[in-house]
Structures are given as structure tokens and as C-alpha cells.
Design an enzyme around this catalytic site. Structure first.
Site, short mmCIF file in Angstrom:
data_model
loop_
_atom_site.label_atom_id
_atom_site.label_comp_id
_atom_site.label_asym_id
_atom_site.label_seq_id
_atom_site.Cartn_x
_atom_site.Cartn_y
_atom_site.Cartn_z
N LYS A 91 1.10 -0.76 0.11
CA LYS A 91 0.09 0.00 0.06
C LYS A 91 0.83 1.24 -0.38
O LYS A 91 0.63 2.50 -1.19
CB LYS A 91 -0.97 -0.34 1.49
CG LYS A 91 -1.96 -1.30 0.89
CD LYS A 91 -2.90 -0.88 0.24
CE LYS A 91 -4.14 -2.48 0.50
NZ LYS A 91 -5.31 -1.20 -0.79
N LYS B 29 -5.85 -13.06 -10.92
CA LYS B 29 -7.27 -13.05 -10.44
C LYS B 29 -7.87 -11.51 -10.90
O LYS B 29 -7.66 -10.78 -10.45
CB LYS B 29 -7.42 -13.52 -9.05
CG LYS B 29 -7.42 -12.44 -7.91
CD LYS B 29 -7.42 -13.08 -6.13
CE LYS B 29 -6.75 -12.02 -5.38
NZ LYS B 29 -7.01 -12.37 -4.62
N LYS C 214 -11.88 -5.51 -8.42
CA LYS C 214 -12.35 -4.39 -8.63
C LYS C 214 -10.86 -3.48 -9.29
O LYS C 214 -11.07 -2.54 -10.22
CB LYS C 214 -12.96 -3.98 -7.72
CG LYS C 214 -13.38 -4.56 -7.49
CD LYS C 214 -13.93 -4.18 -5.79
CE LYS C 214 -15.30 -5.32 -5.09
NZ LYS C 214 -15.71 -4.38 -3.75
#
Length: 330
Positions: free
Chosen positions: A111, A194, A197
């Protein structure tokens, strides 16, 4: 009954990966375990969403969980921010967490790399908040993917550390698990990885027929096999993974044989796949549209779920306060 806890961040609509990777198992779990399924709206604050988006996204996930078959009479379905005890337990766990171990977590490093201008304390202490969500209900099992396994180990570490510091056996060590013989990884439509979003490769449960057909027909393929029984490259293997999930065994077998004898037409495969996905998602989509309009029902489910979750949470936090040295009820 063993306790199961699982949460999802409200960051948009659910997709087929969410359904086959998690929700389908939830429908079985709610019959066999005492389940707490929550919408992790506090977790979403690390990216500073707009207030109106939080409300909309929470209601979206809640409606879609219900449309998929999560039963609020069988499982406790609640919104994280409705259970304020989470924050008190989060505080206690933060006090026993160390900077070095938090900075070494893969989720924090990823992140921080992706959003270098927003490396906030919430990102750093994400494992503590996740652990609080789990330990609050003294969960025995948590259905998570491999990408969350390090955070699960942190939750176990925090449980052990609390028990050791206060010389008690209060928190169980939650175990990762999935229902069935193997976890289901739903691929994206871009030929690799995979479905997700943020990757822009998802088929959403709310997508209409036209959108689904358009997305599937754009799925990545190649020029076709040149030798019988050759290994499928990743992009083609992904399409067959979809067939295995949503189509009949006979449909899968037919196209597999076509591939193995080098006569496959990818256009035909994708048309069939699109129709099978539409047949699967249409009933769910119709239920989503109906439930989203019933705000009274959504509010009642959230309110009743919060009441049950807080009943469990209060018992845990009151006991923790006593163990730590704070007297409850003053």
C-alpha cells in the site's frame, strides 16, 4: 457451534470472484457455523472516501450479500462502524503491537508503494484493526485468501501476546480456512491474475446481459493450439476455469475436446460462456435491484445485525477491560 468471522471492504459492487471465492462458501457456513459477516467501512477510511460514497457503498454490499443468499436470520450481518467496541479492542491491540513488525507486513509495504503520498497510520495498523474484528467475537475460523495469510498470522500473534502479557488464556488463535477441498480462484478477463475491482478485469453481479456479453467477447485469447493435447496458456486456461465454474460439465468437456483436437473456435466458446454467466447472474441481479429499493429492509437488517454483534462484542470488551485493569460499569 464454532464461530466464523469475515469482512469485506465497501469499495464497489461484488463480482464473480467475490461470489465463487467467498460468498458461495458463506451460504454453506451459515448452516454449519455461528457466522459474523461484516462490512468493513472503517477499513475503507485509509483511502479517504467521500462521506456519501461510504453510505452508498455500504448499502450496495449489504444488498448484494442479501441478494446472493446470506440470511440475516442464520448469520449476523452487520456494518463495522455500528459496533464501536471494535475500536476499544483495536486500541488495546495497538498498545501491544510493535513498529518494526507492522512495517514489515507485506500489505503495508504494498500500500505504501502504491500510494506514497498517503502512508497513514491506518495503513500501518491495519493488521491490528483486522485482528480486533476477528478477536472481538473470539473467532475460531476466518475464511481468507492467501494474500491475507500474513495478516492472519499477525492476528494469532496478537492473541498469543495478549494471553502472555496478562497471563491468561482468553483469546483463541483464529485459523484460516476455506470450505471444500480447495479454494476457488476466479481469473480476470485480461488473460492473467485473479479477478479484481482495481484490476479492471471483473464481471460484476449487477452487470446486465449486454455488458456481460461485451466483456466476455473481449476476453484475451490466442491464435489457437497447433498440436493436439497441448498445454493451455494462461489466458486460455482462464477461460476454461470460467467454464468449469459456471457451465455444465458437458459444456466444459465439449470445448476441452475441441481444444485438444485443435478444432476449437474461441468465438463459440466465449458466446457459450457469456450465455452461461448471464443465466447465473440474472436472478441475483434482479434480487439486487429489488433489495436496493427497499431501504427500510436494509436498515432493519443492519440494525438487528448490529444489535447481535454488539451483544457478542460487549462481552469480549468487558472481559478485556477487567483483564487489562480497567473496571467496567463505573
Amino acid at each position: 457451534m464454532e464461530i466464523v468471522v469475515s469482512g469485506i471492504r465497501p469499495t464497489g459492487n461484488l463480482h464473480l470472484g467475490n461470489y465463487f471465492g467467498a460468498i458461495k462458501s458463506f451460504l454453506k457456513m451459515q448452516e454449519e457455523y455461528k457466522c459474523y459477516f461484516f462490512i468493513a467501512d472503517w477499513h475503507s477510511l485509509t483511502t479517504h472516501p467521500k462521506p456519501e460514497d461510504i453510505v452508498q457503498n455500504v448499502n450496495t454490499i449489504l444488498a448484494e450479500y442479501l441478494a446472493c443468499g446470506v440470511d440475516p436470520e442464520k448469520a449476523t450481518l452487520y456494518i463495522q462502524s455500528d459496533v464501536r467496541e471494535v475500536l476499544e479492542l483495536y486500541l488495546y491491540l495497538n498498545m501491544n503491537a510493535y513498529l518494526g513488525e507492522l512495517e514489515r507486513t507485506t500489505s503495508f509495504k504494498d500500500k505504501a508503494r502504491k500510494q506514497p503520498n498517503n502512508v497513514n497510520a491506518g495503513l500501518l495498523t491495519y493488521p491490528c484493526l483486522m485482528a480486533a474484528d476477528i478477536l472481538l467475537h473470539k473467532a475460531a475460523k476466518v475464511p481468507v485468501g492467501k494474500d491475507q495469510e500474513q495478516n492472519m498470522e499477525m492476528a494469532r500473534k496478537f492473541a498469543r501476546r495478549f494471553n502472555t502479557i496478562y497471563d491468561c488464556e482468553f483469546f483463541p488463535e483464529p485459523q484460516s480456512f476455506f470450505l471444500g477441498d480447495k479454494s476457488v480462484k476466479v481469473p480476470g478477463l485480461d488473460g492473467s491474475g485473479k479477478m479484481g475491482k482495481s484490476e479492471g478485469n471483473a464481471l460484476y453481479l449487477i452487470d446486465d446481459e449486454k455488458t456481460i456479453r461485451k466483456k466476455v467477447m473481449k476476453a484475451v485469447t490466442d491464435s489457437g493450439p497447433t498440436e493436439p493435447n497441448s498445454e493451455k496458456p494462461e489466458a486460455i486456461s482462464n477461460l476454461f476455469s470460467f467454464l468449469e465454474i459456471v457451465s455444465t460439465p458437458d459444456t466444459y468437456k465439449y470445448f476441452d475436446e475441441q481444444y485438444n483436437n485443435c478444432s476449437i473456435r474461441y468465438g463459440d466458446l466465449k458466446k457459450q460462456l457469456a450465455e452461461d454467466i448471464v443465466a447465473f447472474t440474472n436472478p441475483i441481479r434482479e434480487r439486487i435491484l429489488d433489495i436496493r429499493q427497499d431501504t427500510e429492509y436494509l436498515n432493519r437488517v443492519a440494525r438487528e445485525g448490529a444489535e447481535r454483534a454488539r451483544e457478542s462484542a460487549r462481552k469480549t470488551v468487558e472481559a478485556v477491560r477487567e483483564i487489562v485493569g480497567f473496571k467496567s460499569g463505573r
